[in-house]
Design an enzyme around this catalytic site. Structure first.
Site, PDB file in Angstrom:
ATOM      1  N   PHE A 141       0.858  -1.175   0.000  1.00 25.42           N
ATOM      2  CA  PHE A 141       0.000   0.000   0.000  1.00 25.42           C
ATOM      3  C   PHE A 141       0.893   1.223   0.000  1.00 25.42           C
ATOM      4  O   PHE A 141       1.567   1.527   0.989  1.00 25.42           O
ATOM      5  CB  PHE A 141      -0.951   0.053   1.196  1.00 25.42           C
ATOM      6  CG  PHE A 141      -1.860   1.252   1.122  1.00 25.42           C
ATOM      7  CD1 PHE A 141      -2.993   1.222   0.324  1.00 25.42           C
ATOM      8  CD2 PHE A 141      -1.558   2.422   1.799  1.00 25.42           C
ATOM      9  CE1 PHE A 141      -3.816   2.341   0.208  1.00 25.42           C
ATOM     10  CE2 PHE A 141      -2.373   3.548   1.694  1.00 25.42           C
ATOM     11  CZ  PHE A 141      -3.507   3.499   0.898  1.00 25.42           C
ATOM     12  N   ASP A 226       9.595   3.007   1.692  1.00 28.36           N
ATOM     13  CA  ASP A 226       8.395   3.780   2.000  1.00 28.36           C
ATOM     14  C   ASP A 226       8.160   3.687   3.499  1.00 28.36           C
ATOM     15  O   ASP A 226       7.596   2.711   3.998  1.00 28.36           O
ATOM     16  CB  ASP A 226       7.205   3.228   1.219  1.00 28.36           C
ATOM     17  CG  ASP A 226       5.904   3.980   1.504  1.00 28.36           C
ATOM     18  OD1 ASP A 226       5.860   4.731   2.501  1.00 28.36           O
ATOM     19  OD2 ASP A 226       4.927   3.786   0.764  1.00 28.36           O
ATOM     20  N   LYS A 255       2.897  11.438   6.768  1.00 26.92           N
ATOM     21  CA  LYS A 255       2.097  11.250   7.976  1.00 26.92           C
ATOM     22  C   LYS A 255       2.674  11.971   9.190  1.00 26.92           C
ATOM     23  O   LYS A 255       2.434  13.145   9.373  1.00 26.92           O
ATOM     24  CB  LYS A 255       1.878   9.764   8.233  1.00 26.92           C
ATOM     25  CG  LYS A 255       1.010   9.105   7.145  1.00 26.92           C
ATOM     26  CD  LYS A 255       0.444   7.799   7.579  1.00 26.92           C
ATOM     27  CE  LYS A 255      -0.339   7.110   6.462  1.00 26.92           C
ATOM     28  NZ  LYS A 255      -1.558   7.833   6.051  1.00 26.92           N
TER      29      LYS A 255
END
Length: 401
Positions: A141, A226, A255
């Protein structure tokens, strides 16, 4: 003030149904706790998918944002501003890298990493134009843009969005032999999550990340980590890659970099790699804006203390010990994760992940399900041990027959 029912009804009527949120309407929050429109308190055990590593309303971050709001919030990259150089310098130092390319959202940062890897492949490695390949892992994801869902194996994310962007090859996560076999002279990068979050907090086999690092270095291929969810303290270290002593060629961050205040993301790498860009070749109106840089600089300062990494490590050990005890009762089939991050597989006979999440909500705890039977637990790193234990007690109660 709106009631829970009226607020949800209005949202259902006037917003696209691309999410299926739990039926709670948050009105305020502080630390690890949120309060809904009717005054009910809930322990946040999701932390905005790690965007709220430092908790809701963190005083240091709010003060940094307020101070910057009074000065200047946006200039665009048409001009320099007085927070930009410090942000890039200090983030590069935190990562042990040389250069930063700031964006806003995680998906934008992943797109930037893809563009960087391709341009590096053509300009530096000598891959023939239009032939660059990037290897990714199944069950990944990395976001939801058209290009990113083109290399997703989640049909819910992919369906009805074709034609898909070419140039990616998918291999099983954790399988070094498959990765090695997939590499060709046209491979420019391997893009991986050091821990797969959306897939259920999947931790790769020991030695996998180190093996990826070895393979990519031997084949002159970039290793892109990531760390949008796994990085910035969540796993007990600044970056999840550190658990295997691995330093990738490129970090993709987001984030928690915005402290739960503003969206901030970045690609961080060497001058040799990010130096492929020239003016006009990539950009973002809001990327690296003064407000974002001010908040992110405070995030970087907080991480430099090591306090939050230590809390995540110590409380994470406690979390995983307690969750591990739950596997003996039959309700929990498996627990995975690292630091203050766990994927908990619930036995189907006890309910789906959604049903367990709703039952926990009724007891004042907010988590989120994924892939049917799994719930994700990722509280803010500022959570107290007492609150963490209370939240775990609610999970035990829900799973007790």
């Amino acid at each position: 003030m709106a009631t829970t029912e009226s607020a949800i009804a209005s949202a259902e009527a006037h917003s696209a149904h691309n999410y299926h949120p739990l039926p709670v309407v948050v009105a305020s929050a502080d630390g690890a706790w949120m309060t809904d429109v009717e005054g009910r308190r809930f322990l946040d055990m999701l932390a905005g998918y790690s965007a709220l590593n430092f908790g809701h309303g963190n005083r240091r971050l709010i003060d940094a944002a307020k101070a910057q709001l009074e000065r200047v919030t946006l200039t665009s990259r048409a001009f320099h501003h007085d927070r930009f150089a410090d942000f890039c310098t200090q983030l590069a130092e935190l990562c042990g890298m040389e250069m930063v390319l700031p964006m806003n959202t995680g998906a934008e940062a992943v797109e930037t990493a893809v563009k960087t890897a391709r341009k590096w492949g053509y300009r530096r490695k000598g891959v023939p134009g239009g032939t660059a390949k990037i290897i990714v892992a199944a069950d990944n994801f990395h976001g939801r843009t058209t290009t990113i869902i083109s290399f997703s194996t989640d049909e819910e994310a992919r369906a009805d969005y074709g034609p898909y962007t070419p140039g990616f090859e998918i291999v099983p996560y954790g399988d070094l032999a498959a990765l090695d076999a997939a590499m060709t002279d046209n491979t420019v990068a391997v893009l991986l999550e050091p821990i797969q979050g959306e897939a259920g907090v999947l931790v790769p086999p020991p030695g996998y990340l180190a093996g990826v690092r070895e393979l990519t270095r031997a084949r002159n291929v970039l290793f892109i980590a990531d760390e949008i969810q796994s990085g910035l303290g969540r796993t007990g270290k600044t970056f999840a890659s550190e658990h295997e002593g691995v330093v990738p060629d490129m970090y993709v961050l987001g984030k928690a970099l915005g402290g739960g205040v503003v969206p901030v993301s970045a690609v961080v790498s060497s001058a040799e790699i990010l130096g492929v860009f020239r003016p006009g070749e990539h950009g973002s109106t809001f990327g690296g804006n003064p407000l974002a840089c001010a908040v992110a600089l405070e995030v970087i300062a907080m991480l430099r203390s090591g306090e939050y990494q230590q809390r995540a490590a110590e409380l994470g050990d406690h979390l995983h010990h307690e969750l591990g005890l739950m596997t003996t009762g039959g309700a929990v089939e498996q627990v995975r994760g690292r630091g203050l991050w766990a994927g908990v597989d619930i036995a189907p006979s006890y309910g789906t992940g959604r049903e367990i999440s709703e039952k926990l909500m009724d007891r004042g705890v907010l988590v989120k399900d994924t892939h049917g039977s799994t719930i994700r637990i990722a509280p803010p790193l500022v959570i107290s041990k007492e609150d963490l234990d209370w939240g775990l007690d609610q999970l035990r109660a829900v799973l007790t027959r």
